[in-house]
Write an enzyme that holds these catalytic residues in place. Structure first.
Site, mmCIF file in Angstrom:
data_model
loop_
_atom_site.group_PDB
_atom_site.id
_atom_site.type_symbol
_atom_site.label_atom_id
_atom_site.label_comp_id
_atom_site.label_asym_id
_atom_site.label_seq_id
_atom_site.Cartn_x
_atom_site.Cartn_y
_atom_site.Cartn_z
ATOM 1 N N GLU A 157 0.803 -1.235 0.000
ATOM 2 C CA GLU A 157 0.000 0.000 0.000
ATOM 3 C C GLU A 157 0.833 1.281 0.000
ATOM 4 O O GLU A 157 0.986 1.946 1.032
ATOM 5 C CB GLU A 157 -0.940 0.026 1.205
ATOM 6 C CG GLU A 157 -1.959 -1.079 1.203
ATOM 7 C CD GLU A 157 -3.039 -0.886 2.272
ATOM 8 O OE1 GLU A 157 -2.957 0.072 3.053
ATOM 9 O OE2 GLU A 157 -3.958 -1.711 2.303
ATOM 10 N N GLU A 351 -5.378 -8.755 0.853
ATOM 11 C CA GLU A 351 -6.010 -8.443 2.145
ATOM 12 C C GLU A 351 -7.487 -8.179 1.910
ATOM 13 O O GLU A 351 -7.871 -7.608 0.887
ATOM 14 C CB GLU A 351 -5.422 -7.174 2.792
ATOM 15 C CG GLU A 351 -4.058 -7.326 3.368
ATOM 16 C CD GLU A 351 -3.529 -6.041 4.028
ATOM 17 O OE1 GLU A 351 -4.333 -5.209 4.488
ATOM 18 O OE2 GLU A 351 -2.300 -5.898 4.060
#
Ligand code: BGC
Length: 445
Positions: A157, A351
């Site tokens: 991220e 995720e």
């Protein structure tokens, strides 16, 4: 692949044990007011000591794939140079244990725990020097662990540890929590992270003894057409390219999105010759960290789309940002092919998850039916993508264990397994039993 995901700083603890150097999160969390409850990652789930039992929990769950991250300051306490053999040994013992339980390791090189030494030396991600150092770290990991780890993610991220950490005129909530003078400075930090991704791909390919499979775990924004007709899908594609134009698009296509560049014309980062080629490395897959998404519709505006504002009581699952949008997982897969023209790229969900809203009963059981509802709804949408032939290869719920939830400390619990932080006792939640059933049947139950 049915897997489960974690990250070093959130579970390992052992923050200053066996030669590990401090990370920016160790230092930042000690700053008053930075983390809810004054929590720190110092002990966390003490996975460093408890990993053999935790691997057993994974085996009982039935997962064959485990996503974890390597702590850069555990293996290179000063960020560069001297290698901490005991740190390397930990990842060797962990992977050996995974193998002996029939579980494949999937390692992320960077899940936000920069060595503090590099923050002190040159302001970490603000400096282009970090690119070379990250490349050297990646090469070292490839050399020492590449015989046992075939599946790698470079970064986790980019937007979270860049934009989330560096605000304009106000500090971000993520370490190191700095405030920068301009949007241009923030875009420069992002540009360095993109370059680091590229150099790590090259370094792993050059150093791993067996050819690695390389991806990146990105929380790019999926867009859901309010009305799924051609105009609605077109609006979603436009939003996808433009809103993800500063991170995902350069990684997948080799250039910042032109409309994104137009939006940022006064704040573009310095780009040197060769930068975009370095950023645009071949990938074996893309990891999607998918929690939520935004609804869009076509609009008579220069952008051609409108992102719909949240209605006041739109349901959330734990944190206020986590709006429950099951369709986001379908569009996160479909739009990579349709909007970014990368139909070739296999995608796995690196995720997906939500935080608890209930406490354990007297026996310690957490009856987290809201998490089961969340997972079932998202998986049903992922199944739609599979049924339509999109190249979905795996699913890694976040997370195996309750853990250190960054600025929220231990106040939010994302685990399939409850952790009592005072005793380090693990108790599988109802959602763990449910996920075990899903894996065993290889379908949504
Ligand atoms: C991060 C995790 C985090 C989770 C829940 C993701 O953005 O990769 O580290 O715990 O979201 O907030």
């Amino acid at each position: 692949m049915w897997g489960v995901a974690t990250a070093a700083c959130q579970i390992e603890g052992a923050a200053a044990i066996d030669g590990k150097g401090p990370s920016i999160w160790d230092v930042y969390s000690r700053k008053r007011g930075s983390i809810d409850g004054g929590d720190t990652p110092e002990v966390a789930c003490d996975f460093y000591q408890h990993f053999p039992d935790d691997v057993k929990l994974m085996q009982e769950l039935g997962v064959k794939d485990f996503r974890f991250s390597i702590s850069w300051p555990r293996v290179l306490p000063e960020g560069t140079g001297r290698v901490n053999e005991r740190g390397l040994d930990f990842y060797k013992r962990l992977t050996d244990t995974l193998f002996s339980h029939g579980i494949t390791p999937h390692a992320t090189l960077y899940h936000w725990d920069l060595p503090q030494a590099l923050q002190d030396r040159y302001d970490g991600w603000q400096s282009r020097r970090v690119v070379e150092d990250f490349g050297a770290y990646a090469a070292l990991m490839g050399k020492h662990l590449g015989d046992r780890i075939r599946d790698w993610m470079t970064l986790n991220e980019i937007s979270s540890f860049t934009r989330g950490a560096y605000g304009v005129g106000k500090p971000g909530q993520m370490a190191p929590g700095h405030s920068l003078a301009s949007e241009r400075d923030v875009n420069q930090v992002v540009h360095h992270a993109l370059l680091a991704h590229g150099i790590a791909c090259q370094a792993l390919r050059a150093s791993c003894p067996a050819s690695p499979r390389i991806s990146i775990a990105e929380n790019y924004s999926p867009f859901i057409p309010v009305l799924e007709d051609p105009a609605g899908v077109d609006a979603a594609c436009k939003a996808f390219r433009r809103e993800n134009g500063g991170i995902l698009m350069p990684i997948l296509t080799g250039s910042y999105d032109l409309e994104w560049m137009e939006d940022h014309r006064d704040s573009l980062p310095e780009m040197r010759p060769g930068d975009m080629e370095l950023i645009h490395q071949p990938l074996n897959a893309l990891g999607s960290n998918c929690y939520t998404g935004r609804y869009v519709r076509p609009a008579e505006k220069p952008k051609g789309y409108e992102i719909i504002a949240w209605s006041p009581k739109f349901p959330v699952a734990g944190p206020t940002w986590l709006h429950i949008v099951p369709e986001s997982i379908y569009w996160a897969v479909r739009l990579v092919g349709e909007a970014a023209a990368r139909k070739d790229l296999p995608i796995f969900i690196s995720e997906n998850g939500c935080a608890d809203s209930c406490e354990p009963d007297a026996s310690g059981l957490v009856r987290d039916i809201d998490r089961i509802m969340y997972y079932r709804a998202y998986l049903s949408q992922l199944l739609r993508a599979v049924a339509e032939g999109y190249p979905v290869t795996g699913y890694f719920p976040w997370s195996l264990l309750d853990n250190f939830e960054w600025a929220r400390g231990y106040s939010q619990r994302f685990g399939l397994v409850r952790v009592d932080y005072a005793t380090q006792k693990r108790t599988p939640k109802l959602s763990y039993d449910w996920y075990r059933g899903v894996i065993a049947a290889n379908r949504i139950v």
